[in-house]
Design a protein around this motif. Sequence first.
Motif, PDB file in Angstrom:
ATOM      1  N   ASN A  66       0.860  -1.298  -0.193  1.00 19.03           N
ATOM      2  CA  ASN A  66       0.049   0.018  -0.007  1.00 19.03           C
ATOM      3  C   ASN A  66       0.970   1.350  -0.256  1.00 19.03           C
ATOM      4  OD1 ASN A  66      -2.341  -1.306  -0.119  1.00 19.03           O
ATOM      5  ND2 ASN A  66      -2.540  -1.304   2.185  1.00 19.03           N
ATOM      6  N   GLU A  67       1.864   1.017   0.807  1.00 19.14           N
ATOM      7  CA  GLU A  67       2.742   2.435   0.867  1.00 19.14           C
ATOM      8  C   GLU A  67       3.771   2.778  -0.375  1.00 19.14           C
ATOM      9  OE1 GLU A  67       3.095   4.914   3.249  1.00 19.14           O
ATOM     10  OE2 GLU A  67       1.448   3.949   4.267  1.00 19.14           O
ATOM     11  N   LEU A  68       3.856   1.511  -1.253  1.00 23.27           N
ATOM     12  CA  LEU A  68       4.688   1.860  -2.339  1.00 23.27           C
ATOM     13  C   LEU A  68       3.995   2.589  -3.281  1.00 23.27           C
ATOM     14  CD1 LEU A  68       6.259  -1.702  -2.684  1.00 23.27           C
ATOM     15  CD2 LEU A  68       7.527   0.258  -2.351  1.00 23.27           C
ATOM     16  N   GLN A  69       2.774   2.600  -3.338  1.00 21.75           N
ATOM     17  CA  GLN A  69       1.850   3.507  -4.290  1.00 21.75           C
ATOM     18  C   GLN A  69       2.257   4.816  -3.959  1.00 21.75           C
ATOM     19  OE1 GLN A  69      -2.221   2.331  -4.023  1.00 21.75           O
ATOM     20  NE2 GLN A  69      -1.941   0.274  -3.643  1.00 21.75           N
ATOM     21  N   ASN A  70       2.638   5.349  -2.845  1.00 27.14           N
ATOM     22  CA  ASN A  70       3.105   6.745  -2.568  1.00 27.14           C
ATOM     23  C   ASN A  70       4.542   7.175  -2.725  1.00 27.14           C
ATOM     24  OD1 ASN A  70       0.440   7.050  -1.241  1.00 27.14           O
ATOM     25  ND2 ASN A  70       1.009   6.196   0.478  1.00 27.14           N
ATOM     26  N   VAL A  71       5.457   6.151  -3.290  1.00 27.68           N
ATOM     27  CA  VAL A  71       6.806   6.648  -3.641  1.00 27.68           C
ATOM     28  C   VAL A  71       7.162   5.880  -4.967  1.00 27.68           C
ATOM     29  CG1 VAL A  71       7.656   6.905  -1.247  1.00 27.68           C
ATOM     30  CG2 VAL A  71       7.260   4.351  -2.062  1.00 27.68           C
ATOM     31  N   ALA A  72       7.097   6.889  -5.837  1.00 25.10           N
ATOM     32  CA  ALA A  72       7.472   6.339  -7.222  1.00 25.10           C
ATOM     33  C   ALA A  72       8.667   5.736  -7.537  1.00 25.10           C
ATOM     34  CB  ALA A  72       7.346   7.573  -8.295  1.00 25.10           C
ATOM     35  N   ASP A  73       8.479   4.564  -8.248  1.00 17.87           N
ATOM     36  CA  ASP A  73       9.913   3.881  -8.846  1.00 17.87           C
ATOM     37  C   ASP A  73      10.312   3.089  -7.740  1.00 17.87           C
ATOM     38  OD1 ASP A  73       9.436   4.835 -11.363  1.00 17.87           O
ATOM     39  OD2 ASP A  73      10.329   6.738 -10.724  1.00 17.87           O
ATOM     40  N   TRP A  74       9.793   2.946  -6.451  1.00 17.55           N
ATOM     41  CA  TRP A  74      10.093   1.904  -5.606  1.00 17.55           C
ATOM     42  C   TRP A  74       9.536   0.633  -5.558  1.00 17.55           C
ATOM     43  CZ3 TRP A  74      14.373   3.008  -1.875  1.00 17.55           C
ATOM     44  CH2 TRP A  74      14.784   4.542  -2.008  1.00 17.55           C
ATOM     45  N   PHE A  75      10.083  -0.598  -5.229  1.00 20.22           N
ATOM     46  CA  PHE A  75       9.722  -1.798  -5.076  1.00 20.22           C
ATOM     47  C   PHE A  75      10.038  -2.508  -4.113  1.00 20.22           C
ATOM     48  CE2 PHE A  75      13.431  -1.925  -7.731  1.00 20.22           C
ATOM     49  CZ  PHE A  75      14.004  -3.097  -7.363  1.00 20.22           C
ATOM     50  N   TYR A  76       9.578  -3.515  -3.508  1.00 18.46           N
ATOM     51  CA  TYR A  76       9.854  -4.270  -2.557  1.00 18.46           C
ATOM     52  C   TYR A  76      10.529  -5.566  -2.850  1.00 18.46           C
ATOM     53  CZ  TYR A  76       8.925  -7.347   1.706  1.00 18.46           C
ATOM     54  OH  TYR A  76       8.943  -7.978   2.902  1.00 18.46           O
ATOM     55  N   ASN A  77      11.466  -5.810  -2.371  1.00 25.14           N
ATOM     56  CA  ASN A  77      12.444  -6.771  -2.639  1.00 25.14           C
ATOM     57  C   ASN A  77      13.180  -7.504  -1.399  1.00 25.14           C
ATOM     58  OD1 ASN A  77      14.071  -8.863  -4.373  1.00 25.14           O
ATOM     59  ND2 ASN A  77      15.576  -7.358  -4.640  1.00 25.14           N
ATOM     60  N   ASP A  78      12.996  -8.717  -1.041  1.00 22.72           N
ATOM     61  CA  ASP A  78      13.813  -9.388  -0.110  1.00 22.72           C
ATOM     62  C   ASP A  78      13.950  -8.336   1.255  1.00 22.72           C
ATOM     63  OD1 ASP A  78      15.406 -11.411   1.144  1.00 22.72           O
ATOM     64  OD2 ASP A  78      17.326 -10.518   0.308  1.00 22.72           O
ATOM     65  N   ASN A  79      12.759  -8.139   1.528  1.00 24.41           N
ATOM     66  CA  ASN A  79      12.715  -7.369   3.359  1.00 24.41           C
ATOM     67  C   ASN A  79      13.043  -6.354   3.092  1.00 24.41           C
ATOM     68  OD1 ASN A  79      11.316  -7.706   5.606  1.00 24.41           O
ATOM     69  ND2 ASN A  79      13.366  -8.099   6.580  1.00 24.41           N
ATOM     70  N   ALA A  80      13.223  -5.491   1.862  1.00 31.49           N
ATOM     71  CA  ALA A  80      13.571  -4.082   1.968  1.00 31.49           C
ATOM     72  C   ALA A  80      12.879  -3.524   0.660  1.00 31.49           C
ATOM     73  CB  ALA A  80      14.787  -3.814   1.815  1.00 31.49           C
ATOM     74  N   ILE A  81      12.703  -1.948   0.591  1.00 31.56           N
ATOM     75  CA  ILE A  81      12.188  -1.363  -0.391  1.00 31.56           C
ATOM     76  C   ILE A  81      13.714  -0.923  -1.222  1.00 31.56           C
ATOM     77  CG2 ILE A  81      10.092  -0.763   0.029  1.00 31.56           C
ATOM     78  CD1 ILE A  81      10.901   2.031   1.112  1.00 31.56           C
ATOM     79  N   GLU A  82      13.601  -1.066  -2.684  1.00 29.35           N
ATOM     80  CA  GLU A  82      14.571  -0.758  -3.493  1.00 29.35           C
ATOM     81  C   GLU A  82      14.180   0.277  -4.746  1.00 29.35           C
ATOM     82  OE1 GLU A  82      16.525  -4.124  -5.156  1.00 29.35           O
ATOM     83  OE2 GLU A  82      16.685  -4.934  -3.226  1.00 29.35           O
ATOM     84  N   LYS A  83      15.349   1.109  -5.002  1.00 27.51           N
ATOM     85  CA  LYS A  83      14.859   1.681  -6.230  1.00 27.51           C
ATOM     86  C   LYS A  83      16.375   1.642  -7.091  1.00 27.51           C
ATOM     87  CE  LYS A  83      13.855   6.470  -7.806  1.00 27.51           C
ATOM     88  NZ  LYS A  83      13.121   7.803  -7.445  1.00 27.51           N
ATOM     89  N   LYS A  84      16.110   1.702  -8.434  1.00 32.88           N
ATOM     90  CA  LYS A  84      17.415   1.579  -9.412  1.00 32.88           C
ATOM     91  C   LYS A  84      17.195   2.880  -9.931  1.00 32.88           C
ATOM     92  CE  LYS A  84      17.357  -3.395  -9.371  1.00 32.88           C
ATOM     93  NZ  LYS A  84      18.569  -3.880  -8.721  1.00 32.88           N
ATOM     94  N   LEU A  85      18.391   3.490 -10.187  1.00 36.26           N
ATOM     95  CA  LEU A  85      18.473   4.767 -11.082  1.00 36.26           C
ATOM     96  C   LEU A  85      19.797   4.609 -11.870  1.00 36.26           C
ATOM     97  CD1 LEU A  85      18.247   5.777  -7.716  1.00 36.26           C
ATOM     98  CD2 LEU A  85      17.319   7.631  -9.186  1.00 36.26           C
ATOM     99  N   VAL A  86      19.663   5.244 -13.189  1.00 36.15           N
ATOM    100  CA  VAL A  86      20.553   5.193 -14.240  1.00 36.15           C
ATOM    101  C   VAL A  86      21.070   6.708 -14.399  1.00 36.15           C
ATOM    102  CG1 VAL A  86      21.473   4.627 -16.337  1.00 36.15           C
ATOM    103  CG2 VAL A  86      19.833   3.012 -15.126  1.00 36.15           C
TER     104      VAL A  86
END
Length: 91
Positions: free
Chosen positions: A11-31
Amino acid sequence: MKALTEELIKNELQNVADWFYNDNAIEKKLVFKNFMEALAFIVKVGVLSEKRNHHPELYNVYNKVTIRLTTHDANGVTMKDFDLAKAINEL
């Protein structure tokens, strides 16, 4: 601080663009355009994180940066992680 359930995290991920849940953490990848831009961004994240006393896991390979947020004391993702993710998104 207590870790959030997976349902609350999604639910909270909907409030943070481009973040995803992975292996007990939230992550963001940038280039970025190049290594210097990636490094400058990492420094900004470091300053922001230090001010909040909440430190991410940062991974950098040339122009790519991955940020992982988890609250180690809570053994999972907390609102502290989402607060920092929102602040990082504003950089």
